[in-house]
Design an enzyme around this catalytic site. Structure first.
Site, PDB file in Angstrom:
ATOM      1  N   LYS A 103     -13.309  -4.533  11.362  1.00 55.80           N
ATOM      2  CA  LYS A 103     -14.043  -3.683  10.419  1.00 55.80           C
ATOM      3  C   LYS A 103     -15.498  -3.532  10.851  1.00 55.80           C
ATOM      4  O   LYS A 103     -16.083  -2.454  10.716  1.00 55.80           O
ATOM      5  CB  LYS A 103     -13.945  -4.274   9.012  1.00 55.80           C
ATOM      6  CG  LYS A 103     -12.517  -4.202   8.445  1.00 55.80           C
ATOM      7  CD  LYS A 103     -12.352  -5.095   7.229  1.00 55.80           C
ATOM      8  CE  LYS A 103     -10.952  -4.968   6.634  1.00 55.80           C
ATOM      9  NZ  LYS A 103     -10.698  -6.004   5.585  1.00 55.80           N
ATOM     10  N   GLY A 143      -1.807 -16.086  -3.621  1.00 50.94           N
ATOM     11  CA  GLY A 143      -1.532 -14.816  -2.962  1.00 50.94           C
ATOM     12  C   GLY A 143      -2.759 -14.166  -2.352  1.00 50.94           C
ATOM     13  O   GLY A 143      -2.717 -13.015  -1.919  1.00 50.94           O
ATOM     14  N   ARG A 155      11.410   0.063   7.756  1.00 46.81           N
ATOM     15  CA  ARG A 155      12.137  -0.676   8.780  1.00 46.81           C
ATOM     16  C   ARG A 155      13.597  -0.862   8.385  1.00 46.81           C
ATOM     17  O   ARG A 155      14.482  -0.775   9.216  1.00 46.81           O
ATOM     18  CB  ARG A 155      11.481  -2.044   9.023  1.00 46.81           C
ATOM     19  CG  ARG A 155      10.790  -2.082  10.376  1.00 46.81           C
ATOM     20  CD  ARG A 155      10.194  -3.424  10.643  1.00 46.81           C
ATOM     21  NE  ARG A 155       9.163  -3.736   9.638  1.00 46.81           N
ATOM     22  CZ  ARG A 155       8.347  -4.779   9.715  1.00 46.81           C
ATOM     23  NH1 ARG A 155       8.435  -5.608  10.733  1.00 46.81           N
ATOM     24  NH2 ARG A 155       7.435  -5.009   8.788  1.00 46.81           N
ATOM     25  N   VAL A 177       0.834  -1.206   0.000  1.00 43.68           N
ATOM     26  CA  VAL A 177       0.000   0.000   0.000  1.00 43.68           C
ATOM     27  C   VAL A 177       0.868   1.256   0.000  1.00 43.68           C
ATOM     28  O   VAL A 177       0.636   2.190  -0.778  1.00 43.68           O
ATOM     29  CB  VAL A 177      -0.962   0.004   1.214  1.00 43.68           C
ATOM     30  CG1 VAL A 177      -1.746   1.308   1.268  1.00 43.68           C
ATOM     31  CG2 VAL A 177      -1.912  -1.193   1.148  1.00 43.68           C
TER      32      VAL A 177
END
Lengths: 442, 442
Positions: free
Chosen positions: B210, B192, B51, B20
């Site tokens: 959610k 995936g 990171r 994203v």
């Protein structure tokens, strides 16, 4: 905003008290506590402008002295003016006056916005007020706010909308019953889904105004109703519907807004309203009855669909109240909603340049060489054929044989297809071009 | 907002550069001109916290010196902080620090919002900044903005959402192939669509977070992930899917948020995530593959549905950019987006009180009087039967006959149904309660 005993209140004036106006008034009264909590200040209905005071409105929970025939005066003493009278005048003058007097505006008036939106936007900017109009397209379905705000960081490529409930009801009924257009419109009128004069709906004027609004927001470009190519559903026959069925398609009146590159290589916007076949597997195909839906393709978001009731008092009032709360929050906490965004200023492509697939039905002679002649007419006009199906029919009386050719083309411009149809009309073996229909949503 | 040479610019800091984050960075760079026009000021990406600096990111059109491992420092020099790292910490501390330093926040972090949303809202209020999180639910689908704004004048009664793409992919594949759960998850992993450890998705944790966000907005009430009754899809068998098919239903993992009156007469909010059968004619039934959709019922608007891609880099980035533009417009022109709205403060109903229809499959002895005994167990526990179908099966080896009873109930509480299942287990003639599944969307 006025203050009474130190408490701010949002004064709302309502212009019009028909089906939508009544629903708005009722919700304002009945949901007053919730609205106050959600806004941070109370909302007060200060007046409802109507044409005739004599009409009985005792079923509405509204004090009789709120009704007035003096709309011009009413708009000068409100913080928010809600306009649900429709039409160009006096709506436009009243809204311009309202904004000049400092009121923000909520309108459901697609015709006015499609004809003269920039004038309203300019007045809102000059006065520093809000102009919201979610209810103008697809009733209760949140589609304009998503377009103006949620997709503001994305690039909308295409909008395919079923935005007129009357025509969707008629086409859906023709699909399920096999009945013809006239008969089905009469049924829709009897059920209250079509007006006594259904022209604005069935000839696509209503959908064209909505298409103009959708395209303006989608492409950051001014699009008026006059820019929209428009073809209604009055020529759609039971045979067209049957032909669509045979292709596993349904016929829908679509508002199509597309950012595309025309045949001459210029990028622009194509906006059109016309009946089209779409595959039954397309999400829009399952939109039944008088429901509306808007299908959006954006570069990053991909395919989105918004579905719901496109008309009716309560659904439209829901959209109006949503806008009203947004504006009221601004009046309490500061800020303004988005204004006009027309910076992209893309050219409007002529419909001749727009690219679609086509379904053609031809009556031809039944003899060798006919398909070759027909195919040549397509080739000469640069339209590529995807599929051909041939049916042989025998006239029961004369015994003469005739063939029906059903041809689906690859993508072609409207202009090329028009040339194909001309060429077919001049081809000896073609008795009649029975129907031509666009195919969308592949 | 900082100024360079007199021009305002919006400084954006990005936390996270995965699927994203990369898409957000790319869109910020590639759409810079459009964003400037839509916002009224340029947007500048001032840093990306990652990171590890060592990772090769040369495919991104981003100067190498924008990457930093010092997220804490980065958030102090931005006008808008976009957080797409996920998880509770360090995301929460970074966002709180960002807001304290005056930055508005866009986050896609459903877990953090569902666990500690009020803390974030309070920090945004204290700092007078915006907190937006459209990407946290259903990816690219504009659903939170419609809920917070478009429906702000309406009363949402029910939300039914397919909000987890992985489980929808698995259930859809089980439906089309007839395969079992384990096998289909393995396939989803290979493609995936499922993580190596699929727990968060298949056990409903992601959907529950959610659901909490949707319920909070829909009902103006604080709902946390812990308030959500949760049941995943790992117990859904090929037999369940086949049973649904026999009923002309499909099985979907649904997030269900309902404003309802419990069995004890108290109005409250029921929030649950579980697999359920829905009729194939329901708009949610046709949501295939990894797509998401949210179905909303509001008092005035009626039924609405929002459909699109629920995950993926570009779709999620589209939602993030929409929020970013909204915030940036506020920073240019003033105003703030809506804050927390929890005034209704409705009680969260225990799942035992929630009302659903149920589909039960029972293996019973094949002898007269069995149906009467089974029906008595339902009657004793106050659950009303809508339909019963009986199939007789013969064991090929022993020749013994067994009957399978498929029972669909009328609406009943979870508590009553649990008592029914207990009673059935103690009924002599019932060999096994093979499966129990809720039925929604009638």
């Amino acid at each position: 905003m006025s203050k009474t005993n130190g408490e701010k209140r949002i004064r709302v004036a309502l212009l019009g008290c028909g089906v939508v106006g009544s629903a708005v008034a009722r919700m304002l009264i009945e949901s007053a506590d919730d609205l106050r909590s959600r806004i941070g200040a109370p909302v007060e209905l200060v007046g409802i402008a109507v044409r005739r005071l004599a009409k009985d409105r005792t079923d509405l929970p509204v004090p009789a002295d709120l009704f007035t025939t003096d709309a011009a005066e009413l708009v000068t003493r409100a913080d928010i003016v809600v306009e649900v009278i429709g039409g160009i005048e006096p709506a436009r003058s009243l809204l311009l006056s309202a904004m000049k007097h400092g009121a923000s505006v909520v309108t459901a008036n697609k015709a006015l916005l499609a004809e003269d939106g920039p004038t309203l936007y300019a007045a809102a900017d000059a006065a520093g007020v809000d102009l919201y109009f979610e209810a103008a397209v697809a009733g209760a379905i949140p589609i304009l706010r998503p377009m103006r705000e949620s997709l503001a960081g994305d690039d909308v490529r295409k909008v395919l909308g079923i935005v007129n409930g009357t025509t969707n009801f008629v086409l859906d009924k023709m699909d399920t019953t096999g009945a013809g257009f006239e008969e089905t419109v009469a049924q829709a009128q009897a059920l209250g889904y079509a007006e006594a004069d259904p022209t604005a709906d069935v000839e696509g004027f209503d959908a064209a105004a909505k298409a103009a609004l959708l395209a303006s927001l989608a492409f950051h470009t001014r699009v008026t109703g006059a820019d929209v190519f428009r073809e209604g559903i009055s020529d759609v026959t039971a045979a067209d519907i049957a032909a669509a069925k045979a292709m596993d398609c349904v016929v829908k009146l679509l508002a199509i807004c597309e950012r595309t590159t025309g045949a001459d290589g210029i990028e622009g916007v194509s906006v059109r309203v016309h009946p089209a076949m779409i595959p039954r597997t397309h999400p829009l195909a399952s939109v039944r009855d008088a429901y509306n839906a808007v299908f959006v393709e954006a570069r990053a978001a991909g395919q989105l669909m918004f579905y719901g009731r496109g008309a009716g008092g309560d659904p439209t009032a829901s959209a109006v109240l949503g806008d009203l709360v947004a504006i009221a929050r601004h009046q309490v906490a500061g800020g303004r909603g988005p204004g006009e965004s027309a910076y992209a200023d893309l050219p409007i492509l002529d419909v001749g340049q727009s690219l679609t697939r086509y379904h053609l039905s031809l009556d031809v002679e039944d003899r060798p060489g006919v398909l070759a002649q027909v195919a040549q007419a397509f080739a000469d006009t640069d339209v590529s054929i995807e599929t051909v199906r041939q049916h042989i029919r025998t006239n029961a009386g004369t015994g003469a044989k005739r063939a029906n050719l059903v041809i689906v083309t690859h993508t072609a411009t409207e202009a090329a297809l028009a040339a194909t149809v001309d060429a077919l009309s001049e081809t000896d073996c073609v008795a009649e071009v029975v129907s031509v229909m666009r195919v969308e949503g592949a």
